[in-house]
Design a protein around this motif. Structure first.
Motif, PDB file in Angstrom:
ATOM      1  N   GLN A 142       0.822  -1.205   0.000  1.00 33.13           N
ATOM      2  CA  GLN A 142       0.000   0.000   0.000  1.00 33.13           C
ATOM      3  C   GLN A 142       0.859   1.258   0.000  1.00 33.13           C
ATOM      4  O   GLN A 142       1.837   1.360   0.720  1.00 33.13           O
ATOM      5  N   SER A 143       0.453   2.213  -0.818  1.00 35.23           N
ATOM      6  CA  SER A 143       1.083   3.523  -0.838  1.00 35.23           C
ATOM      7  C   SER A 143       0.236   4.489  -0.035  1.00 35.23           C
ATOM      8  O   SER A 143      -0.980   4.403  -0.013  1.00 35.23           O
ATOM      9  N   PHE A 144       0.918   5.433   0.610  1.00 37.29           N
ATOM     10  CA  PHE A 144       0.224   6.478   1.346  1.00 37.29           C
ATOM     11  C   PHE A 144       0.320   7.808   0.599  1.00 37.29           C
ATOM     12  O   PHE A 144       0.142   8.865   1.174  1.00 37.29           O
ATOM     13  N   VAL A 145       0.597   7.699  -0.702  1.00 38.85           N
ATOM     14  CA  VAL A 145       0.692   8.870  -1.575  1.00 38.85           C
ATOM     15  C   VAL A 145      -0.211   8.605  -2.778  1.00 38.85           C
ATOM     16  O   VAL A 145       0.251   8.246  -3.865  1.00 38.85           O
ATOM     17  N   PRO A 146      -1.523   8.776  -2.594  1.00 37.42           N
ATOM     18  CA  PRO A 146      -2.471   8.401  -3.642  1.00 37.42           C
ATOM     19  C   PRO A 146      -2.410   9.277  -4.898  1.00 37.42           C
ATOM     20  O   PRO A 146      -2.895   8.873  -5.944  1.00 37.42           O
ATOM     21  N   TYR A 147      -1.803  10.453  -4.822  1.00 39.82           N
ATOM     22  CA  TYR A 147      -1.773  11.343  -5.982  1.00 39.82           C
ATOM     23  C   TYR A 147      -0.743  10.917  -7.026  1.00 39.82           C
ATOM     24  O   TYR A 147      -0.753  11.427  -8.134  1.00 39.82           O
ATOM     25  N   GLU A 188      12.402   5.529   4.579  1.00 44.43           N
ATOM     26  CA  GLU A 188      11.009   5.714   4.995  1.00 44.43           C
ATOM     27  C   GLU A 188      10.144   6.201   3.838  1.00 44.43           C
ATOM     28  O   GLU A 188       8.992   5.790   3.708  1.00 44.43           O
ATOM     29  N   ARG A 189      10.703   7.062   2.977  1.00 48.57           N
ATOM     30  CA  ARG A 189       9.925   7.540   1.817  1.00 48.57           C
ATOM     31  C   ARG A 189       9.624   6.374   0.884  1.00 48.57           C
ATOM     32  O   ARG A 189       8.514   6.295   0.324  1.00 48.57           O
ATOM     33  N   ALA A 190      10.574   5.466   0.690  1.00 45.91           N
ATOM     34  CA  ALA A 190      10.319   4.293  -0.153  1.00 45.91           C
ATOM     35  C   ALA A 190       9.139   3.501   0.398  1.00 45.91           C
ATOM     36  O   ALA A 190       8.258   3.063  -0.354  1.00 45.91           O
ATOM     37  N   ALA A 191       9.082   3.343   1.715  1.00 41.23           N
ATOM     38  CA  ALA A 191       7.964   2.625   2.340  1.00 41.23           C
ATOM     39  C   ALA A 191       6.662   3.402   2.192  1.00 41.23           C
ATOM     40  O   ALA A 191       5.610   2.816   1.914  1.00 41.23           O
ATOM     41  N   ILE A 192       6.712   4.725   2.363  1.00 37.58           N
ATOM     42  CA  ILE A 192       5.519   5.563   2.214  1.00 37.58           C
ATOM     43  C   ILE A 192       4.941   5.427   0.811  1.00 37.58           C
ATOM     44  O   ILE A 192       3.726   5.419   0.619  1.00 37.58           O
ATOM     45  N   LEU A 193       5.821   5.285  -0.177  1.00 40.32           N
ATOM     46  CA  LEU A 193       5.382   5.148  -1.565  1.00 40.32           C
ATOM     47  C   LEU A 193       4.910   3.735  -1.902  1.00 40.32           C
ATOM     48  O   LEU A 193       4.510   3.465  -3.030  1.00 40.32           O
ATOM     49  N   GLY A 194       4.968   2.847  -0.919  1.00 41.22           N
ATOM     50  CA  GLY A 194       4.475   1.488  -1.132  1.00 41.22           C
ATOM     51  C   GLY A 194       5.557   0.500  -1.527  1.00 41.22           C
ATOM     52  O   GLY A 194       5.262  -0.621  -1.912  1.00 41.22           O
ATOM     53  N   GLU A 239      10.182  15.284 -12.554  1.00 41.59           N
ATOM     54  CA  GLU A 239       9.549  14.761 -13.782  1.00 41.59           C
ATOM     55  C   GLU A 239       8.403  13.818 -13.466  1.00 41.59           C
ATOM     56  O   GLU A 239       7.413  13.756 -14.206  1.00 41.59           O
ATOM     57  N   ALA A 240       8.518  13.093 -12.351  1.00 38.46           N
ATOM     58  CA  ALA A 240       7.462  12.156 -11.948  1.00 38.46           C
ATOM     59  C   ALA A 240       6.310  12.862 -11.241  1.00 38.46           C
ATOM     60  O   ALA A 240       5.298  12.231 -10.934  1.00 38.46           O
ATOM     61  N   GLY A 241       6.462  14.144 -10.956  1.00 40.44           N
ATOM     62  CA  GLY A 241       5.426  14.871 -10.237  1.00 40.44           C
ATOM     63  C   GLY A 241       5.412  14.578  -8.749  1.00 40.44           C
ATOM     64  O   GLY A 241       4.393  14.773  -8.082  1.00 40.44           O
ATOM     65  N   ASP A 242       6.541  14.130  -8.228  1.00 36.43           N
ATOM     66  CA  ASP A 242       6.638  13.754  -6.818  1.00 36.43           C
ATOM     67  C   ASP A 242       7.413  14.830  -6.051  1.00 36.43           C
ATOM     68  O   ASP A 242       8.613  14.710  -5.807  1.00 36.43           O
TER      69      ASP A 242
END
Length: 161
Positions: free
Chosen positions: A3-8, A70-76, A129-132
């Motif tokens: 699961q990602s916690f960054v749905p956008y 932690e960001r890698a985990a946040i992104l799923g 470029e990825a919009g992140d």
């Protein structure tokens, strides 16, 4: 992908960013170990100041590694932060294990920080470029600390006087 916690972010962008985060995580782990290699083995005039500085620098790098993992985990995704993975995945030059002179360590570290900063700048561009924006901002935070640490390390060189 978990699961990602960054749905956008679209799934392909998240996967790409997890890959970039893990690549820079590998570099950060390798650079942290290079800093500690220097810390343990340097000798010469000004030893204690550089020795103590390198402990602080290693702490800053570990903080950056933690943010990336932690960001890698946040992104799923999953953080790939073992020494074995870092040894294979890092794009940094291997650190010499046969030097002891402070000036040699300073030169070797400044070179590696330069390469590290270049890779971080490329990661910022990829995140943009990825919009992140979150990941781009994270890399910006890490690069600010790395640039400052490189400046502190390099300022110990007689060439900087």
């Amino acid at each position: 992908m978990p699961q990602s916690f960054v749905p956008y972010l679209k799934e392909n962008a998240r996967k790409d960013m997890v890959g970039v985060l893990n690549a820079r995580l590998a570099d950060t782990i390798a650079l942290t170990n290079a800093v500690k290699q220097a810390h343990w083995n340097l000798k010469g005039r000004g030893f204690i100041g550089v020795h103590e500085l390198l402990d602080d620098v290693a702490d800053h790098l570990r903080d950056g590694a933690d943010l990336m993992a932690e960001r890698a985990a946040i992104l799923g995704g999953l953080a790939q932060g073992t020494v074995e993975v870092a040894a294979k995945a890092s794009g940094l030059e291997p650190y010499p294990t046969d030097i002891t002179e402070i000036d040699d360590h300073i030169a070797a570290l400044v070179d590696r920080f330069g390469a590290y900063s270049t890779k971080l700048r490329e990661a910022i561009e990829a995140a943009d470029e990825a919009g992140d924006e979150g990941t781009a901002d994270l890399f910006t935070e890490v690069i600010r600390a790395a640039d400052k640490d490189a400046w502190f390390i390099g300022s110990n060189s007689p060439k900087s006087a």
